[in-house]
Scaffold this motif. Structure first.
Motif, PDB file in Angstrom:
ATOM      1  N   ARG A   1      26.139 -19.756  -3.638  1.00  0.00           N
ATOM      2  CA  ARG A   1      26.544 -21.219  -2.623  1.00  0.00           C
ATOM      3  C   ARG A   1      27.277 -21.944  -3.639  1.00  0.00           C
ATOM      4  O   ARG A   1      27.924 -22.695  -2.838  1.00  0.00           O
ATOM      5  N   GLN A   2      26.466 -22.576  -4.190  1.00  0.00           N
ATOM      6  CA  GLN A   2      26.760 -24.167  -5.042  1.00  0.00           C
ATOM      7  C   GLN A   2      27.395 -23.736  -6.023  1.00  0.00           C
ATOM      8  O   GLN A   2      28.438 -24.555  -6.275  1.00  0.00           O
ATOM      9  N   TRP A   3      28.010 -22.116  -6.918  1.00  0.00           N
ATOM     10  CA  TRP A   3      29.104 -22.294  -7.213  1.00  0.00           C
ATOM     11  C   TRP A   3      30.610 -22.296  -6.591  1.00  0.00           C
ATOM     12  O   TRP A   3      31.316 -23.361  -7.206  1.00  0.00           O
ATOM     13  N   TYR A   4      30.584 -22.116  -5.863  1.00  0.00           N
ATOM     14  CA  TYR A   4      32.257 -21.789  -4.831  1.00  0.00           C
ATOM     15  C   TYR A   4      32.006 -23.034  -4.550  1.00  0.00           C
ATOM     16  O   TYR A   4      33.191 -23.614  -3.938  1.00  0.00           O
ATOM     17  N   TYR A   5      31.162 -23.935  -4.117  1.00  0.00           N
ATOM     18  CA  TYR A   5      31.005 -25.362  -3.541  1.00  0.00           C
ATOM     19  C   TYR A   5      31.550 -26.139  -4.277  1.00  0.00           C
ATOM     20  O   TYR A   5      33.340 -26.660  -4.394  1.00  0.00           O
ATOM     21  N   GLN A   6      31.537 -26.087  -5.724  1.00  0.00           N
ATOM     22  CA  GLN A   6      32.121 -26.665  -7.152  1.00  0.00           C
ATOM     23  C   GLN A   6      33.290 -26.218  -7.382  1.00  0.00           C
ATOM     24  O   GLN A   6      34.189 -26.542  -7.910  1.00  0.00           O
ATOM     25  N   MET A   7      33.523 -25.553  -7.180  1.00  0.00           N
ATOM     26  CA  MET A   7      34.905 -24.708  -7.376  1.00  0.00           C
ATOM     27  C   MET A   7      35.666 -25.263  -5.830  1.00  0.00           C
ATOM     28  O   MET A   7      37.284 -25.545  -6.807  1.00  0.00           O
ATOM     29  N   CYS A   8      35.553 -25.310  -5.211  1.00  0.00           N
ATOM     30  CA  CYS A   8      35.945 -25.583  -3.220  1.00  0.00           C
ATOM     31  C   CYS A   8      35.829 -26.899  -4.293  1.00  0.00           C
ATOM     32  O   CYS A   8      37.589 -27.302  -3.767  1.00  0.00           O
ATOM     33  N   SER A   9      35.737 -27.388  -4.497  1.00  0.00           N
ATOM     34  CA  SER A   9      35.511 -29.156  -4.004  1.00  0.00           C
ATOM     35  C   SER A   9      35.933 -30.143  -5.451  1.00  0.00           C
ATOM     36  O   SER A   9      36.659 -31.039  -6.097  1.00  0.00           O
ATOM     37  N   GLN A  10      35.960 -29.267  -6.646  1.00  0.00           N
ATOM     38  CA  GLN A  10      36.428 -29.796  -7.650  1.00  0.00           C
ATOM     39  C   GLN A  10      37.439 -29.005  -8.904  1.00  0.00           C
ATOM     40  O   GLN A  10      37.935 -29.893  -9.502  1.00  0.00           O
ATOM     41  N   ILE A  11      37.103 -28.713  -9.205  1.00  0.00           N
ATOM     42  CA  ILE A  11      37.507 -27.318 -10.666  1.00  0.00           C
ATOM     43  C   ILE A  11      38.247 -25.885 -10.129  1.00  0.00           C
ATOM     44  O   ILE A  11      38.673 -25.096 -11.290  1.00  0.00           O
ATOM     45  N   GLY A  12      38.384 -25.380 -10.096  1.00  0.00           N
ATOM     46  CA  GLY A  12      39.616 -23.917  -8.696  1.00  0.00           C
ATOM     47  C   GLY A  12      38.916 -23.382  -9.264  1.00  0.00           C
ATOM     48  O   GLY A  12      37.793 -22.675  -9.939  1.00  0.00           O
ATOM     49  N   TYR A  13      39.485 -22.304 -10.530  1.00  0.00           N
ATOM     50  CA  TYR A  13      39.944 -21.566 -11.633  1.00  0.00           C
ATOM     51  C   TYR A  13      39.674 -20.104 -10.543  1.00  0.00           C
ATOM     52  O   TYR A  13      38.621 -18.885 -10.868  1.00  0.00           O
ATOM     53  N   PHE A  14      40.004 -20.279  -9.055  1.00  0.00           N
ATOM     54  CA  PHE A  14      40.324 -19.196  -8.843  1.00  0.00           C
ATOM     55  C   PHE A  14      41.347 -17.489  -8.857  1.00  0.00           C
ATOM     56  O   PHE A  14      42.193 -18.210  -9.328  1.00  0.00           O
TER      57      PHE A  14
END
Length: 452
Positions: A316-329
């Motif tokens: 949950r935390q890592w996906y929040y970081q991706m969604c809010s700041q760093i992408g990498y999708f």
């Protein structure tokens, strides 16, 4: 962070920085939390440096500072070993739960300031200031980014950094990930994957095909092929054995490229490409069933309790970081990929909005990633005294630094290794280029230790 061996047992006691601030950038917010760290003074001699392992998106442990290459370097340089758990992961959660309101303090900026403050704290606690002690930071993957950015934003805190497999150029839509995976798998293996995925995409067109997929791939529930997001989830899950094979290439707990491709390219006269593909998937997931219900997955992501499975795992935390700041999708949004076209960026856009709120729009996320790269420099970080080791089999090396930036910021590219290979303990089976890379890292550490 690469995987820790299954048989690893913690040998160090937990230590706590009791007064880490929840919000470093709001002077009126005086809340603090306890941040966990580990110490290993086995090799330390007075006047030696401190080797700081910065942890990333997972629970910290003492494996790499007791058994890894960092410990081997410490033996050579008489260093004190310490690692620091990242805020919101493991036992270093600063808020009562992980609601979206509370997750707003989960940013790279806050994590970097945590680390800078921790350096000052430990210097004072252990009276290291009097010895003009040099700190060298180590990190892998996302944590590799952090230690590079630490030199960029807080150069007074650490004299140098080893940023292993650090994908510093942050993409919103990493549509080249599976292209890089295909390259690492090789032509013949990739062609067999393509044939298998073509068969899957044919089956997705009919209810009979959905039933066949459920049986062949051991799905956790019947597949509804008209539910686009559930199809996206399944196809994303099916890429895991191949992505991890390229990324880690056999490191410790993972299948390597050779193992995966041996299954995909052998027995062509006995099994279809899809049957061989299903065998690889079964080996990777160890016979477990595969999720196919997008709405059910979203409910798991939405659980904000500290003891929730996806919270404990850091998902949950890592996906929040991706969604809010760093992408990498990781997406298949390109013209040609052996993994089909059923992992679009829209899958992640829906996931981010459904889990964290409708404010996570395409425009919001694009701007966040653009702002991030502008702030930290992407392929051109403004850093000195950083070494960037990478394995060329790892798809993430294409987002890292693979050529020297300046006289003190060096790149090391190993042709046959994967993600974070240089941080594991030395073994007699290590390829020569990995041994040479560790010697080059030691040379850089010596230079950083002597720098002003």
């Amino acid at each position: 962070m690469p995987p820790v061996p299954d048989n690893h047992i913690h040998t160090s006691a937990d230590n706590w920085f009791d007064n880490q601030r929840v919000d470093h950038f709001n002077t009126s917010d005086t809340r603090t939390y306890k941040q966990r760290y580990f110490l290993n003074d086995k090799y330390y001699k007075t006047g030696g440096p401190v080797f700081l392992e910065v942890y990333g998106e997972g629970e910290a442990n003492d494996y790499y500072i007791t058994s890894g290459a960092i410990a081997e370097y410490a033996n050579r340089f008489n260093a004190l070993l310490v690692n620091l758990e990242h805020r919101y992961y493991g036992q270093s959660v600063p808020t009562e739960d992980l609601s979206v309101e509370n997750l707003r303090y989960l940013t790279v900026e806050q994590a970097l300031k945590d680390t800078e403050q921790f350096v000052g704290y430990l210097n004072k606690k252990l009276s290291l200031n009097h010895n003009n002690t040099k700190w060298i930071a180590f990190g892998v993957s996302y944590a590799g980014n952090l230690v590079a950015y630490l030199r960029e934003k807080y150069p007074h805190a650490v004299a140098g950094s080893v940023a292993s497999s650090a994908p510093v150029d942050v993409p919103y839509d990493y549509n080249q990930y599976f292209v890089a995976v295909s390259k690492s798998l090789g032509t013949e293996c990739s062609n067999q994957v393509r044939l298998a995925v073509n068969q899957l995409e044919d089956q997705l067109r009919t209810p009979e095909g959905w039933q066949s997929m459920a049986k062949e791939l051991n799905l956790c529930a019947p597949l509804n092929g008209t539910d686009k997001l559930s199809v996206n989830l399944l196809m994303f899950t099916l890429t895991a054995p191949f992505g991890s094979a390229a990324q880690y290439n056999g490191l410790r707990n993972f299948l390597g490229v050779a193992q995966v491709c041996a299954v995909m390219t052998n027995g062509k006269d006995v099994w279809t490409p899809l049957q061989r593909y299903a065998k690889v998937v079964g080996q990777y997931f160890k016979g477990g069933c595969l999720p196919v219900d997008y709405s059910q997955q979203i409910q798991l992501f939405r659980n904000v309790e500290k003891t929730a499975p996806l919270v404990l795992a850091g998902v949950r935390q890592w996906y929040y970081q991706m969604c809010s700041q760093i992408g990498y999708f990781w997406t298949t949004d390109q013209t040609d990929t052996p993994f089909g076209h059923n992992i679009p960026i829209d899958y992640y856009l829906n996931l981010c909005a459904d889990v964290y709120g409708k404010q996570f729009t395409r425009e919001y996320m694009k701007k966040s990633v653009d702002r991030f790269n502008s702030n930290y420099g992407g392929f051109k970080p403004n850093v000195t005294n950083v070494v960037f080791p990478n394995g060329a089999v790892d798809p993430y090396h294409e987002l890292s630094i693979v050529k020297d930036l300046n006289n003190s910021t060096r790149a090391i590219l190993m042709k046959t290794t994967g993600h974070g290979s240089d941080i594991f303990p030395t073994q007699f089976t290590d390829p020569r280029e990995l041994t040479d890379a560790r010697l080059a890292i030691q040379k850089q550490i010596q230079l950083y230790k002597l720098s002003l």
